[in-house]
Design an enzyme around this catalytic site. Structure first.
Site, short mmCIF file in Angstrom:
data_model
loop_
_atom_site.label_atom_id
_atom_site.label_comp_id
_atom_site.label_asym_id
_atom_site.label_seq_id
_atom_site.Cartn_x
_atom_site.Cartn_y
_atom_site.Cartn_z
N GLN A 195 0.83 -1.21 0.00
CA GLN A 195 0.00 0.00 0.00
C GLN A 195 0.86 1.26 0.00
O GLN A 195 0.46 2.30 -0.51
CB GLN A 195 -0.91 0.03 1.24
CG GLN A 195 -2.05 -0.98 1.21
CD GLN A 195 -1.68 -2.24 1.93
OE1 GLN A 195 -0.51 -2.64 1.98
NE2 GLN A 195 -2.65 -2.91 2.51
N ASP A 236 -6.71 1.22 12.60
CA ASP A 236 -7.92 0.50 12.19
C ASP A 236 -8.86 0.26 13.35
O ASP A 236 -10.07 0.10 13.17
CB ASP A 236 -7.56 -0.83 11.53
CG ASP A 236 -6.98 -0.57 10.15
OD1 ASP A 236 -5.79 -0.23 10.06
OD2 ASP A 236 -7.75 -0.64 9.18
O1 MRU Z 1 -5.40 -3.58 4.80
P1 MRU Z 1 -5.68 -2.12 4.56
O2 MRU Z 1 -4.95 -1.57 3.39
O3 MRU Z 1 -7.16 -1.84 4.55
O4 MRU Z 1 -5.08 -1.41 5.85
C1 MRU Z 1 -5.17 -0.03 5.97
C2 MRU Z 1 -4.48 0.49 7.16
O5 MRU Z 1 -3.94 -0.24 7.97
C3 MRU Z 1 -4.54 1.96 7.35
O6 MRU Z 1 -3.39 2.41 7.99
C4 MRU Z 1 -5.75 2.29 8.24
O7 MRU Z 1 -6.91 1.73 7.70
C5 MRU Z 1 -5.95 3.75 8.39
S1 MRU Z 1 -6.37 4.50 6.87
C6 MRU Z 1 -6.96 6.04 7.12
#
Ligand code: MRU
Length: 348
Positions: A195, A236
């Site tokens: 990401q 999260d």
């Molecule tokens: O697995 P993902 O890409 O959904 O994980 C995203 C994250 O861990 C982000 O850091 C989190 O959702 C915060 S985004 C504003």
């Protein structure tokens, strides 16, 4: 353009396909709630706030396609849809938070199934608009923590793509840059889904924020050699005591930052705070398919033996004592987190 948008004329949810970036910018159109469930599972849409709002629009689609003739029967259909949508990813609390909000809306009094549909759409739209507005508020608080000349390590993607628009931790960085602060970002590539390398780097290129991508395991080196001033990431799910579940690798990064006396900030909307959980041990951690780790190429060939197996936790928990502060739309929250989180959550 927003990461997700409702198309009223087609009655579809439009979203940016995050799996295709950065090589292709593609939009995808979803017209059923199972399609929305699938898009969350396979990470077409990702990031805690974005999946919450996507699920809210999933509920709108469930209402549109429900064949129920009366409001009570439609509520039963909505409960089934909420269960399916809610099971798509377990860690981010924004998902159950958004679904509860939609079910609460559905529990109001309505004259007809069409009135209920209309109100659900209005609520999902409100949620999307609020997300953008409160990210801008978060950014205003967070940007004050950034000084001219800072080098910042950022983990995962927390930008416009992870929200409806603007972003959380990356939104803070973006605003500091727009304020004219001369900053540099070290972008953790964020194995295994990349990401950071794919999405954060793509966003920073567009905002013209100077950055370098680093492999996740280089962070410790940059921190120990005094090349980093601050660490920023998202969250999260935040437990009552301030423990934060975030993208896998956040914990290692926070540990290395702490040992080297570099401040660590988690940037989160209050919808990511789960006061029902005592601490981070109670946060469910998603474990994804091992192929995400194993499907790796080296010089155009598979990098792992054909019969290799892997473990793939998607998140980890950073204990609250490793944070300097948590940045929210209600302001910057400092320790003691348990007391101070309770205070900002009082009217929520
Ligand atoms: O697995 P993902 O890409 O959904 O994980 C995203 C994250 O861990 C982000 O850091 C989190 O959702 C915060 S985004 C504003």
């Amino acid at each position: 353009m927003r990461t997700l948008e409702w198309d009223s004329s087609k009655q579809q949810l439009q979203m940016i396909d995050q799996r295709a970036l950065p090589s292709k910018f593609e939009l995808i159109y979803l017209d059923t709630y199972p399609a929305v469930t699938q898009s969350i599972k396979n990470m077409t849409v990702r990031g805690a706030p974005a999946i919450g709002v996507a699920a809210a629009f999933g509920m709108v689609l469930a209402a549109i396609h429900s064949t129920a003739n009366d409001v009570e029967a439609m509520r039963r259909d909505l409960t089934v849809a909420a269960e399916e949508l809610g099971a798509s990813r377990p860690t981010a609390v924004n998902l159950p938070w958004a679904l509860k909000r939609m079910l609460r809306t559905a529990s109001g009094s309505f004259e007809s199934v069409q009135d209920l549909r209309d109100e659900l759409l209005a609520e999902a739209q409100r949620m999307a608009d609020e997300d953008v507005a409160l990210n801008c508020q978060i950014a205003a608080f967070g940007a004050e923590l950034i000084d001219d000349g800072d080098t910042i390590i950022h983990h995962c993607n927390t930008g416009a793509l992870a929200t409806v628009d603007w972003g959380t931790a990356l939104g803070v960085i973006r605003l500091a840059h727009e304020q004219g602060k001369n900053i540099h970002v070290l972008v953790d590539e964020t194995r295994p889904r990349l990401q950071g390398a794919r999405l954060t780097a793509w966003e920073l290129s567009q905002y013209k924020v100077p950055y370098d991508i680093i492999s996740d395991n280089a962070a410790g080196h940059f921190l120990r050699t005094g090349q980093v001033n601050k660490v920023f990431f998202g969250g999260d799910r935040v437990a009552r005591n301030g423990d934060v579940a975030n993208k896998i690798g956040s914990y290692m990064l926070a540990l290395a930052a702490n040992t080297n006396h570099v401040p660590v900030y988690s940037v989160i909307p209050t919808s990511t705070i789960d006061l029902e959980l005592k601490n981070g041990d109670e946060i469910p951690i998603e474990e994804r398919d091992q192929d995400e780790v194993l499907n790796l190429q080296f010089r155009g060939k598979p990098a792992t033996p054909a019969n290799a197996s892997a473990r793939n936790p998607a998140f980890d928990v950073t204990p609250h004592e490793l944070f300097t502060a948590l940045v929210t739309e209600e302001g910057v929250v400092y320790p003691p987190f348990e007391n101070n989180l309770q205070k900002i959550m009082q009217d929520k």
